[in-house]
Design a protein around this motif. Structure first.
Motif, PDB file in Angstrom:
ATOM      1  N   THR A 210       0.823  -1.214   0.000  1.00 21.00           N
ATOM      2  CA  THR A 210       0.000   0.000   0.000  1.00 21.00           C
ATOM      3  C   THR A 210       0.853   1.258   0.000  1.00 21.00           C
ATOM      4  O   THR A 210       2.002   1.255   0.471  1.00 21.00           O
ATOM      5  N   ASP A 211       0.309   2.335  -0.531  1.00 20.59           N
ATOM      6  CA  ASP A 211       1.018   3.612  -0.466  1.00 20.59           C
ATOM      7  C   ASP A 211       0.199   4.666   0.272  1.00 20.59           C
ATOM      8  O   ASP A 211       0.548   5.850   0.260  1.00 20.59           O
ATOM      9  N   CYS A 212      -0.873   4.231   0.955  1.00 28.02           N
ATOM     10  CA  CYS A 212      -1.674   5.206   1.695  1.00 28.02           C
ATOM     11  C   CYS A 212      -2.585   4.498   2.691  1.00 28.02           C
ATOM     12  O   CYS A 212      -3.197   3.472   2.372  1.00 28.02           O
ATOM     13  N   TYR A 213      -2.643   5.052   3.903  1.00 27.59           N
ATOM     14  CA  TYR A 213      -3.601   4.598   4.901  1.00 27.59           C
ATOM     15  C   TYR A 213      -4.530   5.751   5.248  1.00 27.59           C
ATOM     16  O   TYR A 213      -4.084   6.885   5.441  1.00 27.59           O
ATOM     17  N   CYS A 234       5.685   2.041   5.497  1.00 28.23           N
ATOM     18  CA  CYS A 234       4.929   2.753   4.461  1.00 28.23           C
ATOM     19  C   CYS A 234       5.489   4.157   4.271  1.00 28.23           C
ATOM     20  O   CYS A 234       5.694   4.611   3.135  1.00 28.23           O
ATOM     21  N   LYS A 235       5.762   4.853   5.378  1.00 31.47           N
ATOM     22  CA  LYS A 235       6.326   6.197   5.279  1.00 31.47           C
ATOM     23  C   LYS A 235       7.729   6.165   4.670  1.00 31.47           C
ATOM     24  O   LYS A 235       8.104   7.051   3.888  1.00 31.47           O
ATOM     25  N   ARG A 237       8.828   4.289   2.411  1.00 27.31           N
ATOM     26  CA  ARG A 237       8.783   4.140   0.953  1.00 27.31           C
ATOM     27  C   ARG A 237       7.974   5.246   0.283  1.00 27.31           C
ATOM     28  O   ARG A 237       7.579   5.121  -0.886  1.00 27.31           O
ATOM     29  N   GLY A 239       4.971   6.621   1.338  1.00 25.47           N
ATOM     30  CA  GLY A 239       3.519   6.570   1.460  1.00 25.47           C
ATOM     31  C   GLY A 239       2.963   7.693   2.326  1.00 25.47           C
ATOM     32  O   GLY A 239       3.696   8.432   2.990  1.00 25.47           O
ATOM     33  N   LYS A 240       1.662   7.824   2.322  1.00 27.25           N
ATOM     34  CA  LYS A 240       0.968   8.869   3.074  1.00 27.25           C
ATOM     35  C   LYS A 240      -0.014   8.244   4.065  1.00 27.25           C
ATOM     36  O   LYS A 240      -0.579   7.170   3.820  1.00 27.25           O
ATOM     37  N   ALA A 355      -3.135   8.705  -4.379  1.00 26.42           N
ATOM     38  CA  ALA A 355      -2.638   7.379  -4.017  1.00 26.42           C
ATOM     39  C   ALA A 355      -3.152   6.325  -4.992  1.00 26.42           C
ATOM     40  O   ALA A 355      -4.312   6.359  -5.414  1.00 26.42           O
TER      41      ALA A 355
END
Length: 755
Positions: A210-213, A234-235, A237, A239-240, A355
């Motif tokens: 995933t690239d966003c939560y 995630c952060k 790599r 991600g947001k 995302a």
């Protein structure tokens, strides 16, 4: 009042040295036996034992230490050197112990002997297992099955849980409420309705991709700290993370990885949430609608290139109804309801639209509302707009609380007949299972207050302390003919014994479960629907302790007439025989069960919705339209506050490990209420004042919680916070989700009275 005047003052990041200090302080008080470090090294690893704390998933690529601060606290308290034997009751009475705190009761140590309540001395006295089983069986033989409840917490493994459910049905009822009724039953009902799955759809493959939560009403820092590691990854790599929560929870603000020597030395913090939106309690519907409305408007402007139209058209239904609802609801109505600005909601929508793969995470902040099912449906609406269910890196991720709470449902602990393969039970055990739905936990509580329920048997837990309407339940709990508690420690539920009352002490999960065929394996299910084997190796706290499965079998032999198909002794000798029964009952979920117990990361039961197979009435994923913009059971009124009950950093469910809530800057007490500065000024309150919270449910029942210290805090106006379970006295039994009956602990109508 400036934000700098609000507590907490520099609470520091989650993890890091604060986490280690928290474990050290609790370890000093718990006084664990030697070898606890070896036990912790085996925790949540293949071939080890599965933590009895939260249900967060166990990764296939595990770290050297695969436990969190709260998991370590649970294991240390479980491994305490202190013992609560029969001599504890010499000179003490049940009435006296009611003045003790939950923490004081926890500190009495591990129970060592089976106990019976003696009314003449108002205390518990040592008994034998044979006497206990025989007396309980005799008492139940005199009671109508409909009047008896078989409750279970999330502690017991799948094997004992399966037999517990079988025992209840052989006795003659489906009265099998479970701790899920009080936390995530809204997930089971709400998700089932809209995607055809009663559980979340994500797996470790999704977490890694995933690239966003998007977070709603979940606090990983205190309730599932191992989740912080994949959030950091995630952060790392790029991600947001976008968070919606009334209180700024430090685990969603910043984190120092305690497993990284460099981070520990340098104090290098990972900023977790890119956006943190503090909405009013109970208004997630409005906030999610605002984000969805912004997505729909952006799709209009971009000529239909923002929404995943291929997914919508192939996989969903009632999309037009939802879009019409979003278009017709004004921005003013949305922002007024949730307390967030249009700009803030559009900022969140931008992150969502940018995302490629989004996971929606939620906890009891969504489920424990009067209309929690609408909350769950709205989150699914948002995810479906861009096809964020059923492809890698996406999905719906409810974070369960207790370790095996989800798994117990999987193997038959359910009050609804439609959820259980009764035909399989009929075939396997040659009896006619009861066909009437049983009691939900709310039904059971109402039945106890009304005098309809005559006996409650509890497979673990601290049920009386966890339920709403504490004063009314404590006043009537003792009127039951029989109460039975299967427990490791003394807790408040033991202090309101029925006319016949028994405490049956059980093994902890980390302890050896030695039966005729050797040390037994039990299994549990995590939040990702993965099944894990668990093997205890510690020496039991007492030679008289029995495993939960042994206690269930002992009770069953005393309650149920013998039958060739009921091989209680054989099942006790070898738990693999019980797993064969589970596989025969649920062949799709437990294929090759006994051969897959220690697969790294557990073996996955599977999830049709994760493959975009929708087991709903329509055969499609369903957009829903809520009836209003909040999940509340009441309307705003002058002086009426929304009480948000919360847990501290030093507790798990009703178990209180200590008095440090360092993430909120509160030390040494739990008798506090968090209040916004503007609300304090409006009500003439000052920081440090003592107040009483009074129920404003309007049902004619007086409910009061006195002696709380006012803490000026960064919390939305109209919302106040105080600790669970102390605040349960203010929660009416009738305040629950309209579909699942999950109690509404997260938005309770109260008023503040000056002391």
């Amino acid at each position: 009042m400036s934000d700098s005047d609000d507590l907490p003052r520099n609470p520091g990041p989650a993890g890091g040295w604060g986490s280690l200090r928290g474990m050290r302080e609790v370890g000093g008080e718990a006084k664990p036996t030697p070898g606890v470090l070896e036990t912790l090294k085996r925790q949540n690893k293949p071939g080890g034992f599965m933590c009895s704390s939260c249900a967060w998933a166990k990764p296939p690529n595990y770290k050297p230490f695969e436990f969190c601060e709260n998991g370590a606290k649970a294991t240390m308290w479980e491994s305490t050197r202190d013992r609560c034997g029969p001599d504890f009751w010499d000179g003490r009475t049940v009435a006296e112990l009611r003045s003790w705190t939950d923490h004081d009761l926890e500190k009495t140590g591990r129970l060592t002997h089976p106990l019976r309540y003696d009314a003449a001395t108002d205390s518990y006295r040592e008994t034998t297992w044979d006497e206990a089983f025989s007396a309980i069986g005799a008492k139940l033989s005199d009671l109508p099955p409909d009047d008896v409840v078989f409750y279970s917490s999330g502690h017991a493994g799948l094997e004992a849980s399966y037999l517990w459910a079988l025992l209840a049905r052989l006795y003659g009822n489906n009265n099998l409420p479970q701790s899920s009724n009080m936390c995530h039953e809204t997930t089971s009902v709400g998700l089932q309705k809209v995607i055809g799955s009663p559980v979340g759809t994500v797996t470790w493959d999704d977490i890694a991709a995933t690239d966003c939560y998007f977070f709603f009403g979940q606090n990983p820092g205190s309730n599932s700290p191992r989740f912080l590691h994949p959030l950091k990854e995630c952060k790392d790599r790029g991600g947001k993370i976008v968070t919606f929560n009334p209180i700024r929870e430090q685990g969603l603000v910043s984190f120092v990885d305690p497993q990284s020597p460099v981070a520990m030395v340098t104090g290098d913090e990972t900023k977790i949430s890119d956006q943190y939106h503090q909405l009013k309690s109970g208004t997630d519907i409005a906030a999610i609608l605002g984000v969805s409305k912004a997505v729909i408007e952006a799709d209009d402007e971009a000529g239909g290139t923002v929404i995943d139209w291929a997914f919508v058209e192939e996989h969903t239904t009632k999309f037009d109804d939802f879009v019409s609802f979003a278009r017709e609801t004004t921005w003013e109505a949305i922002t007024t309801e949730c307390g967030l600005t249009e700009e803030a909601l559009r900022d969140a929508a931008r992150v969502y639209m940018e995302a490629e793969r989004v996971i929606g995470v939620y906890g009891m902040g969504l489920t424990q509302q009067a209309h929690g099912a609408w909350n769950v449906g709205m989150l699914v609406n948002l995810l479906m707009l861009r096809g964020n269910i059923g492809r890698t890196g996406t999905g719906c991720c409810p974070v369960r609380g207790h370790s095996n709470v989800q798994g117990q449902r999987t193997v038959g602990i359910a009050e609804k007949v439609e959820l259980v393969p009764m035909d399989k039970l009929r075939e396997l055990f040659d009896f006619e299972p009861p066909q009437k739905d049983g009691t939900h936990i709310v039904d059971a509580a109402e039945g106890i207050v009304a005098g309809r329920i005559k006996a409650t048997l509890c497979l673990g837990g601290n049920l009386l302390r966890a339920l709403p309407d504490r004063d009314r339940l404590e006043a009537t709990w003792q009127d039951q003919d029989l109460t039975v508690m299967i427990s490791t420690k003394l807790n408040r539920s033991h202090l309101f014994p029925g006319k016949s009352a028994w405490i049956l002490p059980c093994l902890a999960r980390s302890e050896k479960d030695q039966q005729e065929t050797g040390n037994q394996i039990i299994t549990i299910e995590d939040s990702f629907s993965h099944i894990h084997g668990s093997t205890g190796r510690r020496t039991p706290a007492s030679k008289l302790l029995k495993s939960e499965l042994a206690i269930v079998c002992g009770l069953a032999k005393a309650i149920v007439p013998p039958h060739p198909k009921l091989e209680w002794d054989a099942w006790l000798r070898d738990y693999s025989r019980v797993r064969e029964l589970i596989e025969a009952t649920y062949p799709e979920d437990f294929r090759d069960y006994n051969s897959r117990l220690f697969e790294p990361g557990g073996f996955w039961r599977g999830n049709a919705a994760a493959h975009r197979i929708w087991k709903t009435k329509s055969g499609r994923a369903e957009f829903t339209v809520p009836e209003k913009l909040n999940a509340l059971a009441f309307e705003p009124a002058e002086g009426r506050m929304r009480l948000l009950t919360m847990r501290s950093n030093d507790q798990f469910n009703t178990t209180i490990y200590g008095y440090s809530d360092r993430f909120r800057g509160i030390e040494g007490t739990r008798d506090v209420v968090l209040v916004n500065a503007a609300d304090m000024e409006r009500q003439g309150l000052s920081h440090g004042d003592r107040v009483t919270l009074v129920s404003d449910a309007g049902d004619g029942v007086e409910r009061r919680l006195p002696g709380l210290e006012v803490i000026r805090y960064d919390i939305p106006e109209g919302t106040i916070g105080a600790y669970y379970p102390e605040c349960n006295v203010l929660v009416p039994i009738s305040l629950h989700d309209h579909l699942s009956k999950t109690p509404g602990y997260k938005a309770v109508p109260v008023r503040i009275e000056a002391a």
